[in-house]
Design an enzyme around this catalytic site. Structure first.
Site, PDB file in Angstrom:
ATOM      1  N   ASN A  92       0.850  -1.181   0.000  1.00 42.78           N
ATOM      2  CA  ASN A  92       0.000   0.000   0.000  1.00 42.78           C
ATOM      3  C   ASN A  92       0.890   1.238   0.000  1.00 42.78           C
ATOM      4  OD1 ASN A  92      -1.783   2.188   1.468  1.00 42.78           O
ATOM      5  ND2 ASN A  92      -3.159   0.559   0.837  1.00 42.78           N
TER       6      ASN A  92
ATOM      7  N   GLU B 257       2.224 -14.591   3.916  1.00 47.48           N
ATOM      8  CA  GLU B 257       1.885 -15.594   4.935  1.00 47.48           C
ATOM      9  C   GLU B 257       0.596 -15.211   5.656  1.00 47.48           C
ATOM     10  OE1 GLU B 257       4.771 -14.084   4.395  1.00 47.48           O
ATOM     11  OE2 GLU B 257       6.462 -15.137   5.299  1.00 47.48           O
TER      12      GLU B 257
END
Ligand SMILES: O=c1ccn([C@H]2C[C@H](O)[C@@H](CO)O2)c(=O)[nH]1
Ligand SMILES: [Zn+2]
EC number: 3.5.4.5
Length: 132
Positions: free
Chosen positions: A45, A55
């Site tokens: 982002n 993960e």
């Protein structure tokens, strides 16, 4: 489901990584006891800390679908050594995975290291630590 099949799934999903800032793609695949595989890629982002690792995307997808029992996980990135998960992901693994569960860390050159969750994060903070 073999270790190599799980790694293949992680390699495939890695292609979906959204990494315009680091240009470092990671893929993860998580096998449940019921035989389902949840995959994840890292998603970044413009507000950098909002980014999420591969993960945790895979783990949170599985948890949000009601999964509670996990068998093994594979993580892959284009690293020299098998990719080491970050500390935040290790803490999340220790929340949801058994200490003995195996995590296969690998790279694109088939250098694979298999470690247990307890080895990734020994002496991890647990919910039982909040009970007196
Ligand atoms: O095990 C790891 C290590 C790093 N990253 C991501 C976070 C960030 O998007 C980029 C660089 O740190 O790689 C993962 O997804 N998993
Ligand atoms: Zn991480």
């Amino acid at each position: 489901m073999s270790k190599n099949e799980l790694i293949e799934k992680a390699i495939e999903i890695r292609e979906r990584a959204y990494v315009p800032y680091s240009n470092f793609s990671v893929g993860a695949a998580l096998l449940t006891k019921s035989g389902k595989i949840y995959t994840g890629c890292n998603i970044e982002n413009a507000a950098y800390p909002v980014s999420l690792c591969a993960e945790r995307v895979a783990i949170f997808k599985a948890i949000s679908e009601g999964e509670t029992e996990f068998v093994e996980m594979a993580v892959v990135a284009d690293t020299e050594r098998p990719v080491p998960p970050c500390g935040s992901c290790r803490q999340v693994m220790s929340e949801f995975f058994a200490g003995e569960m195996k995590v296969h860390l690998t790279n694109l050159h088939d250098n694979t290291m298999t470690v247990k969750v307890d080895e990734l994060l020994p002496f991890s903070f647990q919910k039982t630590d909040m009970e007196k």
